[in-house]
Design a protein around this motif. Structure first.
Motif, PDB file in Angstrom:
ATOM      1  N   LEU A 101       0.708  -1.024   0.140  1.00  0.00           N
ATOM      2  CA  LEU A 101       0.137  -0.253   0.090  1.00  0.00           C
ATOM      3  C   LEU A 101       0.838   1.171  -0.069  1.00  0.00           C
ATOM      4  CD1 LEU A 101      -2.927  -1.097   2.352  1.00  0.00           C
ATOM      5  CD2 LEU A 101      -3.284  -0.416  -0.131  1.00  0.00           C
ATOM      6  N   LEU A 102       1.945   1.172   0.619  1.00  0.00           N
ATOM      7  CA  LEU A 102       2.885   2.422   0.727  1.00  0.00           C
ATOM      8  C   LEU A 102       3.398   2.623  -0.509  1.00  0.00           C
ATOM      9  CD1 LEU A 102       4.627   1.865   4.024  1.00  0.00           C
ATOM     10  CD2 LEU A 102       3.056   3.667   3.471  1.00  0.00           C
ATOM     11  N   GLN A 103       3.383   1.692  -1.608  1.00  0.00           N
ATOM     12  CA  GLN A 103       4.023   1.957  -3.069  1.00  0.00           C
ATOM     13  C   GLN A 103       3.029   2.753  -3.775  1.00  0.00           C
ATOM     14  OE1 GLN A 103       6.897   0.994  -3.527  1.00  0.00           O
ATOM     15  NE2 GLN A 103       6.861   0.216  -1.643  1.00  0.00           N
ATOM     16  N   LYS A 104       1.900   3.084  -3.187  1.00  0.00           N
ATOM     17  CA  LYS A 104       0.988   3.958  -3.832  1.00  0.00           C
ATOM     18  C   LYS A 104       1.311   5.573  -3.740  1.00  0.00           C
ATOM     19  CE  LYS A 104      -1.026   2.690  -6.222  1.00  0.00           C
ATOM     20  NZ  LYS A 104      -0.427   2.051  -7.621  1.00  0.00           N
ATOM     21  N   PHE A 105       2.573   5.630  -2.771  1.00  0.00           N
ATOM     22  CA  PHE A 105       3.123   6.960  -2.922  1.00  0.00           C
ATOM     23  C   PHE A 105       3.671   7.454  -4.146  1.00  0.00           C
ATOM     24  CE2 PHE A 105       2.487   7.174   1.789  1.00  0.00           C
ATOM     25  CZ  PHE A 105       2.113   8.141   1.973  1.00  0.00           C
ATOM     26  N   GLN A 106       3.778   6.395  -5.096  1.00  0.00           N
ATOM     27  CA  GLN A 106       4.603   6.755  -6.255  1.00  0.00           C
ATOM     28  C   GLN A 106       4.187   7.832  -6.942  1.00  0.00           C
ATOM     29  OE1 GLN A 106       5.567   3.276  -8.641  1.00  0.00           O
ATOM     30  NE2 GLN A 106       5.473   1.946  -6.775  1.00  0.00           N
ATOM     31  N   PRO A 107       2.957   7.940  -7.131  1.00  0.00           N
ATOM     32  CA  PRO A 107       2.357   9.339  -8.192  1.00  0.00           C
ATOM     33  C   PRO A 107       2.625  10.527  -7.499  1.00  0.00           C
ATOM     34  CG  PRO A 107       0.815   7.419  -8.034  1.00  0.00           C
ATOM     35  CD  PRO A 107       1.898   7.052  -7.240  1.00  0.00           C
ATOM     36  N   VAL A 108       2.632  10.469  -6.044  1.00  0.00           N
ATOM     37  CA  VAL A 108       3.158  11.886  -5.213  1.00  0.00           C
ATOM     38  C   VAL A 108       4.457  12.137  -5.643  1.00  0.00           C
ATOM     39  CG1 VAL A 108       3.279  12.884  -3.141  1.00  0.00           C
ATOM     40  CG2 VAL A 108       1.201  11.293  -3.432  1.00  0.00           C
ATOM     41  N   VAL A 131      -1.173  15.612   1.189  1.00  0.00           N
ATOM     42  CA  VAL A 131      -1.237  15.591   2.642  1.00  0.00           C
ATOM     43  C   VAL A 131      -2.332  14.385   3.030  1.00  0.00           C
ATOM     44  CG1 VAL A 131      -1.904  16.769   4.710  1.00  0.00           C
ATOM     45  CG2 VAL A 131      -0.548  18.136   2.828  1.00  0.00           C
ATOM     46  N   MET A 132      -3.209  14.557   2.314  1.00  0.00           N
ATOM     47  CA  MET A 132      -4.207  13.296   2.389  1.00  0.00           C
ATOM     48  C   MET A 132      -3.513  11.898   2.393  1.00  0.00           C
ATOM     49  SD  MET A 132      -7.626  14.405   0.572  1.00  0.00           S
ATOM     50  CE  MET A 132      -8.242  12.875   0.618  1.00  0.00           C
ATOM     51  N   ALA A 133      -2.571  11.676   1.102  1.00  0.00           N
ATOM     52  CA  ALA A 133      -1.901  10.464   1.074  1.00  0.00           C
ATOM     53  C   ALA A 133      -1.012  10.049   1.951  1.00  0.00           C
ATOM     54  CB  ALA A 133      -1.380  10.579  -0.330  1.00  0.00           C
ATOM     55  N   ILE A 134      -0.375  11.246   2.626  1.00  0.00           N
ATOM     56  CA  ILE A 134       0.655  11.096   3.786  1.00  0.00           C
ATOM     57  C   ILE A 134      -0.054  10.530   5.017  1.00  0.00           C
ATOM     58  CG2 ILE A 134       2.339  12.196   5.231  1.00  0.00           C
ATOM     59  CD1 ILE A 134       3.054  14.174   2.804  1.00  0.00           C
ATOM     60  N   VAL A 135      -1.253  11.302   5.303  1.00  0.00           N
ATOM     61  CA  VAL A 135      -2.084  10.885   6.270  1.00  0.00           C
ATOM     62  C   VAL A 135      -2.434   9.306   6.421  1.00  0.00           C
ATOM     63  CG1 VAL A 135      -4.021  11.290   7.634  1.00  0.00           C
ATOM     64  CG2 VAL A 135      -2.874  13.282   7.001  1.00  0.00           C
ATOM     65  N   LEU A 163      10.942   4.683   0.159  1.00  0.00           N
ATOM     66  CA  LEU A 163      12.158   4.707  -0.617  1.00  0.00           C
ATOM     67  C   LEU A 163      12.098   3.968  -1.903  1.00  0.00           C
ATOM     68  CD1 LEU A 163      15.388   4.667   1.669  1.00  0.00           C
ATOM     69  CD2 LEU A 163      14.564   6.596   0.520  1.00  0.00           C
ATOM     70  N   ALA A 164      11.372   2.744  -2.018  1.00  0.00           N
ATOM     71  CA  ALA A 164      11.263   2.077  -3.116  1.00  0.00           C
ATOM     72  C   ALA A 164      10.149   2.900  -4.023  1.00  0.00           C
ATOM     73  CB  ALA A 164      10.614   0.775  -2.922  1.00  0.00           C
ATOM     74  N   ALA A 165       9.126   3.604  -3.135  1.00  0.00           N
ATOM     75  CA  ALA A 165       8.062   4.095  -3.923  1.00  0.00           C
ATOM     76  C   ALA A 165       8.847   5.328  -4.612  1.00  0.00           C
ATOM     77  CB  ALA A 165       7.035   4.939  -2.987  1.00  0.00           C
ATOM     78  N   PHE A 166       9.711   6.042  -3.823  1.00  0.00           N
ATOM     79  CA  PHE A 166      10.566   7.418  -4.485  1.00  0.00           C
ATOM     80  C   PHE A 166      11.094   6.839  -5.795  1.00  0.00           C
ATOM     81  CE2 PHE A 166      14.184   9.776  -4.987  1.00  0.00           C
ATOM     82  CZ  PHE A 166      13.901  10.865  -5.147  1.00  0.00           C
ATOM     83  N   SER A 167      11.808   5.603  -5.764  1.00  0.00           N
ATOM     84  CA  SER A 167      12.972   5.124  -6.674  1.00  0.00           C
ATOM     85  C   SER A 167      11.910   4.797  -7.942  1.00  0.00           C
ATOM     86  CB  SER A 167      13.585   4.032  -6.143  1.00  0.00           C
ATOM     87  OG  SER A 167      14.192   4.176  -5.183  1.00  0.00           O
ATOM     88  N   TRP A 168      10.826   4.216  -7.841  1.00  0.00           N
ATOM     89  CA  TRP A 168      10.058   3.883  -8.736  1.00  0.00           C
ATOM     90  C   TRP A 168       9.101   4.970  -9.287  1.00  0.00           C
ATOM     91  CZ3 TRP A 168       8.571  -1.056  -6.060  1.00  0.00           C
ATOM     92  CH2 TRP A 168       9.412  -2.105  -6.245  1.00  0.00           C
ATOM     93  N   GLY A 169       8.771   5.860  -8.642  1.00  0.00           N
ATOM     94  CA  GLY A 169       8.036   7.216  -8.810  1.00  0.00           C
ATOM     95  C   GLY A 169       8.803   7.957  -9.793  1.00  0.00           C
ATOM     96  N   SER A 170      10.230   8.136  -9.337  1.00  0.00           N
ATOM     97  CA  SER A 170      11.177   9.127 -10.354  1.00  0.00           C
ATOM     98  C   SER A 170      11.439   8.256 -11.480  1.00  0.00           C
ATOM     99  CB  SER A 170      12.337   9.456  -9.529  1.00  0.00           C
ATOM    100  OG  SER A 170      13.079   8.090  -8.976  1.00  0.00           O
ATOM    101  N   SER A 171      11.451   7.195 -11.546  1.00  0.00           N
ATOM    102  CA  SER A 171      12.012   6.315 -12.767  1.00  0.00           C
ATOM    103  C   SER A 171      10.539   6.325 -13.720  1.00  0.00           C
ATOM    104  CB  SER A 171      11.950   4.924 -12.458  1.00  0.00           C
ATOM    105  OG  SER A 171      13.252   4.460 -11.799  1.00  0.00           O
TER     106      SER A 171
END
Length: 303
Positions: A101-108, A131-135, A163-171
């Motif tokens: 579920l935390l991987q859904k931060f990728q779009p953010v 902010v909603m997504a972070i909460v 960190l995985a979400a950031f890496s994949w989101g940036s990719s």
């Protein structure tokens, strides 16, 4: 029938990714970097014919195209997979459903980076939804428990997931450029090859390759199964769908990943989320859906 293939490809890939966590958790005794190295090296070998076939495309790739390919190969292929696999190694401290579920931060992350790298506009609506997504992500991970009850390994696993979400989101941001210049077949084979070379060099230079000697037949079986299902094959199918669909549609279809992962985690292991975690999951997924709608209106574009 043909028009339904791209959406089905993304949905099928999402379901495969939900199974991926179960496979990787069976390899928790192995170093995370060894796992991702072997899966990419084996995948690169299997996709050599497509690499040779697309060599003419690759030879005409400009500098910006190479930067895009190198980013998705190293940041997405090496770092993203490493962080995700490492998070899953904390099998006794965090549920699979939370990691997924935390991987859904990728779009953010992707939209924020698109604003920095591609100079795309960030709206006030994006900031509110972020902010909603972070909460929502917080509630999914910790529920209503107080800070005193937080386990340090749970926090580490959650941070690795982000960190995985950031890496994949940036990719995803850079992958947009790669698919404009190369076919999805060539992108898949080239990404696997570059990632395989980088991980092989790192294994040899750090002497981590010696851990191969301690691997069991079962370990090899799971790694090959990952390559032929949730790893290299899933990546190939995903790029096919991504090549034929708008970014906003892809993000919606990808929601099958966390939803199916949560269902499987409950069905197979009996890990049911609390009411607070369910509320957080709905908040997280809902904010991502609304972000996608904003993207489809042309305000932001992170693919």
């Amino acid at each position: 029938m043909k028009k339904y293939l791209p959406p089905f490809a993304i949905i099928f890939t999402a379901i495969l990714w939900s199974l991926d966590g179960f496979l990787r958790q069976n390899l928790f005794s192995l170093p995370s970097f060894l796992i991702i190295s072997l899966e990419h090296i084996i995948g690169a070998i299997l996709f050599i014919p497509l690499l040779i076939k697309g060599w003419q495309e690759i030879s005409s790739l400009n500098q910006r195209g190479w930067i895009s390919v190198l980013w998705i190969s190293i940041c997405g292929g090496v770092l993203g997979t490493f962080f995700y696999t490492k998070a899953l190694s904390y099998v006794n401290h965090i549920d699979l459903s939370v990691v997924v579920l935390l991987q859904k931060f990728q779009p953010v992350f992707a939209i924020a980076l698109a604003a920095v790298i591609l100079k795309e506009k960030i709206t006030s609506k994006f900031l509110i939804l972020a902010v909603m997504a972070i909460v929502g992500g917080y509630l999914v991970t910790f529920g209503t428990s107080s800070m005193k009850t937080w386990d340090d390994k749970t926090i580490i696993a959650a941070l690795l997931s982000l960190l995985a979400a950031f890496s994949w989101g940036s990719s995803t941001v850079l992958g947009k450029h790669a698919l404009k210049r190369l076919s999805f077949k060539t992108v898949t084979s080239l990404r696997l090859t570059i990632t395989g070379i980088v991980t092989l060099f790192t294994l040899i230079s750090t002497n981590q390759y010696k851990a191969v000697e301690k691997m069991t037949l079962s370990n090899w079986g799971y790694i090959i199964l990952i390559v032929l299902s949730t790893g290299s094959l899933a990546l190939f199918i995903y790029y096919y769908g991504l090549n034929h669909l708008p970014a906003s549609h892809v993000t919606l279809y990808e929601l099958f990943w966390p939803l199916s992962a949560v269902a499987l985690d409950w069905f197979i292991r009996g890990n049911m989320m609390s009411a607070a975690q369910w509320f957080g999951a709905l908040l997280l997924l809902g904010s991502i859906v609304l972000l996608t709608r904003e993207d489809s209106l042309g305000q932001t574009n992170y693919q």
